[in-house]
Write a protein that holds these residues in place. Structure first.
Motif, PDB file in Angstrom:
ATOM      1  N   ILE A 254     -49.149   2.972   6.880  1.00 49.11           N
ATOM      2  CA  ILE A 254     -48.418   2.139   7.842  1.00 49.11           C
ATOM      3  C   ILE A 254     -47.487   1.195   7.088  1.00 49.11           C
ATOM      4  N   ILE A 255     -47.968   0.626   6.002  1.00 46.15           N
ATOM      5  CA  ILE A 255     -47.183  -0.348   5.238  1.00 46.15           C
ATOM      6  C   ILE A 255     -46.225   0.343   4.273  1.00 46.15           C
TER       7      ILE A 255
ATOM      8  N   SER B  87     -43.459  -8.341   4.472  1.00 46.06           N
ATOM      9  CA  SER B  87     -43.161  -9.314   3.417  1.00 46.06           C
ATOM     10  C   SER B  87     -42.426 -10.522   3.995  1.00 46.06           C
ATOM     11  N   LEU B  88     -41.456 -10.279   4.850  1.00 47.27           N
ATOM     12  CA  LEU B  88     -40.724 -11.370   5.485  1.00 47.27           C
ATOM     13  C   LEU B  88     -41.645 -12.194   6.384  1.00 47.27           C
TER      14      LEU B  88
ATOM     15  N   SER C 119     -33.740 -10.955  16.009  1.00 47.04           N
ATOM     16  CA  SER C 119     -32.387 -10.975  15.424  1.00 47.04           C
ATOM     17  C   SER C 119     -32.403 -11.445  13.967  1.00 47.04           C
ATOM     18  N   TRP C 120     -33.322 -12.354  13.619  1.00 47.61           N
ATOM     19  CA  TRP C 120     -33.447 -12.811  12.237  1.00 47.61           C
ATOM     20  C   TRP C 120     -33.947 -11.680  11.353  1.00 47.61           C
ATOM     21  N   LEU C 121     -34.943 -10.932  11.845  1.00 45.66           N
ATOM     22  CA  LEU C 121     -35.464  -9.792  11.089  1.00 45.66           C
ATOM     23  C   LEU C 121     -34.392  -8.724  10.912  1.00 45.66           C
ATOM     24  N   ARG C 122     -33.602  -8.501  11.958  1.00 46.49           N
ATOM     25  CA  ARG C 122     -32.515  -7.530  11.878  1.00 46.49           C
ATOM     26  C   ARG C 122     -31.499  -7.949  10.818  1.00 46.49           C
ATOM     27  N   GLN C 123     -31.139  -9.221  10.817  1.00 47.38           N
ATOM     28  CA  GLN C 123     -30.153  -9.730   9.849  1.00 47.38           C
ATOM     29  C   GLN C 123     -30.696  -9.639   8.424  1.00 47.38           C
TER      30      GLN C 123
ATOM     31  N   LEU D  23     -51.735  -6.216   4.061  1.00 49.87           N
ATOM     32  CA  LEU D  23     -50.675  -6.386   3.058  1.00 49.87           C
ATOM     33  C   LEU D  23     -51.274  -6.759   1.703  1.00 49.87           C
ATOM     34  N   VAL D  24     -52.242  -7.648   1.688  1.00 50.04           N
ATOM     35  CA  VAL D  24     -52.906  -8.024   0.436  1.00 50.04           C
ATOM     36  C   VAL D  24     -53.582  -6.799  -0.182  1.00 50.04           C
TER      37      VAL D  24
END
Length: 100
Positions: free
Chosen positions: A10-11, A21-22, A32-36, A83-84
């Motif tokens: 998945i990751i 990560s973000l 929109s921030w993730l898209r940018q 994630l870790v």
């Protein structure tokens, strides 16, 4: 030969790894921030966020601001743990190569 660690599929996707990560560095983030930040298209970004949501790695909050839909995402504890674990498995896989 030692057993190789398994990387979470998945990751393991480039965009999904970037998204987690973000999200690991903020409380929540607007679509929109993730898209940018990722340079992804709406459709591609939405598909990958849905995959992360279905895995329980991100939570979604949708609302309207001035009649405009706004979607926020945040990493869940399950996502943070995954994630870790992914990073630890990657370090184990790379081993001494990281020391150079």
């Amino acid at each position: 030969m030692p057993e190789l660690p398994e990387l979470d599929p998945i990751i393991h996707g480039k965009l999904r790894l970037a998204l987690l990560s973000l999200l690991s560095s903020v409380n929540e983030a607007e679509f929109s921030w993730l898209r940018q930040k990722t340079g992804s298209t709406d459709g591609n970004l939405g598909a990958h966020l849905l995959k992360l949501e279905e895995a329980g790695y991100v939570a979604v909050k949708k609302r309207f601001i001035a009649r405009k839909p706004v979607t926020h995402y945040r990493m869940t504890e399950r996502g943070r743990t995954a994630l870790v674990g992914y990073v630890q498995a990657l370090r184990q896989l790379l081993g001494d190569a990281l020391e150079s």
